[in-house]
Design a protein around this motif. Structure first.
Motif, PDB file in Angstrom:
ATOM      1  N   LYS A   4      76.040  56.758  -6.296  1.00  4.94           N
ATOM      2  CA  LYS A   4      77.111  57.615  -6.787  1.00  4.94           C
ATOM      3  C   LYS A   4      76.556  58.998  -7.072  1.00  4.94           C
ATOM      4  CE  LYS A   4      80.391  54.465  -8.745  1.00  4.94           C
ATOM      5  NZ  LYS A   4      81.282  54.194  -9.825  1.00  4.94           N
ATOM      6  N   ASN A   5      77.402  59.977  -6.866  1.00  4.39           N
ATOM      7  CA  ASN A   5      77.053  61.354  -7.212  1.00  4.39           C
ATOM      8  C   ASN A   5      75.885  61.917  -6.425  1.00  4.39           C
ATOM      9  OD1 ASN A   5      79.139  61.503  -9.100  1.00  4.39           O
ATOM     10  ND2 ASN A   5      77.857  60.667 -10.702  1.00  4.39           N
ATOM     11  N   THR A   6      75.754  61.509  -5.163  1.00  7.09           N
ATOM     12  CA  THR A   6      74.764  62.128  -4.292  1.00  7.09           C
ATOM     13  C   THR A   6      75.429  62.478  -2.972  1.00  7.09           C
ATOM     14  OG1 THR A   6      74.040  60.052  -3.322  1.00  7.09           O
ATOM     15  CG2 THR A   6      72.812  60.832  -5.239  1.00  7.09           C
ATOM     16  N   CYS A   7      74.930  63.523  -2.352  1.00 13.98           N
ATOM     17  CA  CYS A   7      75.373  63.838  -1.003  1.00 13.98           C
ATOM     18  C   CYS A   7      74.219  64.465  -0.249  1.00 13.98           C
ATOM     19  CB  CYS A   7      76.605  64.746  -0.998  1.00 13.98           C
ATOM     20  SG  CYS A   7      76.320  66.466  -1.409  1.00 13.98           S
ATOM     21  N   LEU A   8      74.357  64.426   1.052  1.00 13.33           N
ATOM     22  CA  LEU A   8      73.381  65.072   1.929  1.00 13.33           C
ATOM     23  C   LEU A   8      74.139  66.076   2.769  1.00 13.33           C
ATOM     24  CD1 LEU A   8      70.636  65.418   3.345  1.00 13.33           C
ATOM     25  CD2 LEU A   8      71.248  63.467   4.801  1.00 13.33           C
ATOM     26  N   LEU A   9      73.707  67.329   2.721  1.00 12.34           N
ATOM     27  CA  LEU A   9      74.270  68.382   3.563  1.00 12.34           C
ATOM     28  C   LEU A   9      73.251  68.695   4.653  1.00 12.34           C
ATOM     29  CD1 LEU A   9      76.277  70.657   4.300  1.00 12.34           C
ATOM     30  CD2 LEU A   9      75.091  72.094   2.616  1.00 12.34           C
ATOM     31  N   CYS A  33      72.851  67.225  -4.653  1.00 14.23           N
ATOM     32  CA  CYS A  33      73.030  67.524  -3.230  1.00 14.23           C
ATOM     33  C   CYS A  33      71.664  67.748  -2.586  1.00 14.23           C
ATOM     34  CB  CYS A  33      73.902  68.760  -3.051  1.00 14.23           C
ATOM     35  SG  CYS A  33      74.231  69.154  -1.324  1.00 14.23           S
ATOM     36  N   PHE A  34      71.316  66.856  -1.669  1.00 14.87           N
ATOM     37  CA  PHE A  34      70.111  67.011  -0.871  1.00 14.87           C
ATOM     38  C   PHE A  34      70.483  67.801   0.371  1.00 14.87           C
ATOM     39  CE2 PHE A  34      69.670  63.205  -3.375  1.00 14.87           C
ATOM     40  CZ  PHE A  34      68.361  63.250  -3.832  1.00 14.87           C
ATOM     41  N   THR A  35      69.549  68.565   0.918  1.00 18.83           N
ATOM     42  CA  THR A  35      69.840  69.342   2.121  1.00 18.83           C
ATOM     43  C   THR A  35      68.779  69.094   3.185  1.00 18.83           C
ATOM     44  OG1 THR A  35      68.668  71.276   1.250  1.00 18.83           O
ATOM     45  CG2 THR A  35      71.058  71.193   0.895  1.00 18.83           C
ATOM     46  N   ALA A  36      69.215  69.246   4.423  1.00 21.07           N
ATOM     47  CA  ALA A  36      68.325  69.204   5.580  1.00 21.07           C
ATOM     48  C   ALA A  36      68.745  70.339   6.494  1.00 21.07           C
ATOM     49  CB  ALA A  36      68.437  67.861   6.292  1.00 21.07           C
ATOM     50  N   ARG A  44      65.475  62.077   9.601  1.00 19.31           N
ATOM     51  CA  ARG A  44      64.164  61.707   9.051  1.00 19.31           C
ATOM     52  C   ARG A  44      64.300  61.363   7.563  1.00 19.31           C
ATOM     53  NH1 ARG A  44      60.959  66.174  10.183  1.00 19.31           N
ATOM     54  NH2 ARG A  44      60.887  65.458  12.327  1.00 19.31           N
ATOM     55  N   LEU A  45      65.039  62.182   6.837  1.00 24.77           N
ATOM     56  CA  LEU A  45      65.251  61.934   5.410  1.00 24.77           C
ATOM     57  C   LEU A  45      65.990  60.614   5.189  1.00 24.77           C
ATOM     58  CD1 LEU A  45      65.158  62.910   2.445  1.00 24.77           C
ATOM     59  CD2 LEU A  45      67.259  64.176   2.900  1.00 24.77           C
ATOM     60  N   LEU A  46      67.047  60.387   5.945  1.00 21.68           N
ATOM     61  CA  LEU A  46      67.837  59.160   5.802  1.00 21.68           C
ATOM     62  C   LEU A  46      67.048  57.910   6.184  1.00 21.68           C
ATOM     63  CD1 LEU A  46      71.165  60.500   7.311  1.00 21.68           C
ATOM     64  CD2 LEU A  46      70.908  59.601   4.982  1.00 21.68           C
ATOM     65  N   GLN A  47      66.211  58.026   7.187  1.00 20.01           N
ATOM     66  CA  GLN A  47      65.492  56.853   7.685  1.00 20.01           C
ATOM     67  C   GLN A  47      64.159  56.608   6.983  1.00 20.01           C
ATOM     68  OE1 GLN A  47      65.555  57.959  11.838  1.00 20.01           O
ATOM     69  NE2 GLN A  47      67.470  56.866  12.196  1.00 20.01           N
ATOM     70  N   SER A  48      63.604  57.627   6.343  1.00 22.71           N
ATOM     71  CA  SER A  48      62.289  57.461   5.718  1.00 22.71           C
ATOM     72  C   SER A  48      62.369  56.775   4.358  1.00 22.71           C
ATOM     73  CB  SER A  48      61.581  58.809   5.571  1.00 22.71           C
ATOM     74  OG  SER A  48      62.262  59.618   4.644  1.00 22.71           O
ATOM     75  N   SER A  55      76.487  59.256  -1.231  1.00 21.36           N
ATOM     76  CA  SER A  55      77.928  58.954  -1.242  1.00 21.36           C
ATOM     77  C   SER A  55      78.600  59.509   0.006  1.00 21.36           C
ATOM     78  CB  SER A  55      78.601  59.574  -2.475  1.00 21.36           C
ATOM     79  OG  SER A  55      78.023  59.100  -3.653  1.00 21.36           O
ATOM     80  N   TYR A  56      78.164  60.694   0.433  1.00 21.31           N
ATOM     81  CA  TYR A  56      78.713  61.369   1.613  1.00 21.31           C
ATOM     82  C   TYR A  56      77.604  62.118   2.330  1.00 21.31           C
ATOM     83  CZ  TYR A  56      83.308  60.719  -0.502  1.00 21.31           C
ATOM     84  OH  TYR A  56      84.436  60.171  -1.056  1.00 21.31           O
ATOM     85  N   ILE A  57      77.784  62.254   3.637  1.00 23.34           N
ATOM     86  CA  ILE A  57      76.949  63.145   4.432  1.00 23.34           C
ATOM     87  C   ILE A  57      77.872  64.232   4.973  1.00 23.34           C
ATOM     88  CG2 ILE A  57      75.522  63.409   6.500  1.00 23.34           C
ATOM     89  CD1 ILE A  57      74.814  60.388   6.168  1.00 23.34           C
ATOM     90  N   PHE A  58      77.554  65.481   4.712  1.00 23.42           N
ATOM     91  CA  PHE A  58      78.283  66.612   5.264  1.00 23.42           C
ATOM     92  C   PHE A  58      77.418  67.173   6.388  1.00 23.42           C
ATOM     93  CE2 PHE A  58      80.115  65.976   1.171  1.00 23.42           C
ATOM     94  CZ  PHE A  58      81.450  66.290   1.330  1.00 23.42           C
ATOM     95  N   LEU A  59      78.001  67.314   7.565  1.00 24.48           N
ATOM     96  CA  LEU A  59      77.220  67.575   8.770  1.00 24.48           C
ATOM     97  C   LEU A  59      77.794  68.732   9.579  1.00 24.48           C
ATOM     98  CD1 LEU A  59      75.016  66.588  10.788  1.00 24.48           C
ATOM     99  CD2 LEU A  59      76.686  64.914  11.608  1.00 24.48           C
TER     100      LEU A  59
END
Length: 134
Positions: A4-9, A33-36, A44-48, A55-59
């Protein structure tokens, strides 16, 4: 299990990353909010880290090294990641990009906003504090 309360941009534009994070902090300070900077780095971040389930990936769609559509395909191919909602976050409002993205598994499509207040309104539907408590 989704965190909860996390996202990846995943977006190659540093200014867009900063605007996104500022808008997000204004609506819900509990969201991390994590960023790549591109699809390769995002995957790499998601798989490592096997315990990282935002909660969401914004792409973003238009990025060097790996396009957003290619990144989306790779996310959806990975059984561990396939259930994470992926929201396309792009400057493109081309109907073909929208339909292609949905066909490839995107849960939503957001056209980048010119104002931070418009972006906050959009992000509230994903990270509204009252919704998080339900």
């Amino acid at each position: 299990m989704r965190q909860k309360n996390t996202c990846l941009l995943i977006d190659d534009d540093k200014d867009d990353q900063e605007i996104f994070k500022l808008a997000l902090q204004d609506i819900n300070q509990d969201v991390v909010c994590f960023t790549a900077d591109d699809g390769v780095e995002g995957l790499r971040l998601l798989q490592s880290d096997q315990n990282f389930f935002p909660s969401y990936i914004f792409l973003d769609l238009n990025m060097p090294r790996m396009t957003g559509k290619d990144c989306l395909c790779e996310i959806k191919k990975d059984a561990r990641l396939a259930g994470i909602p992926v929201v396309i976050y792009s400057t493109s409002s081309d109907p073909k990009d929208i339909s292609d993205s949905k066909r490839l598994g995107a849960s939503d499509y957001v056209v980048k906003q010119f104002s931070i207040s418009s972006l906050k309104t959009i992000l509230e539907q994903y990270f509204n504090e009252e919704k998080q408590m339900a």
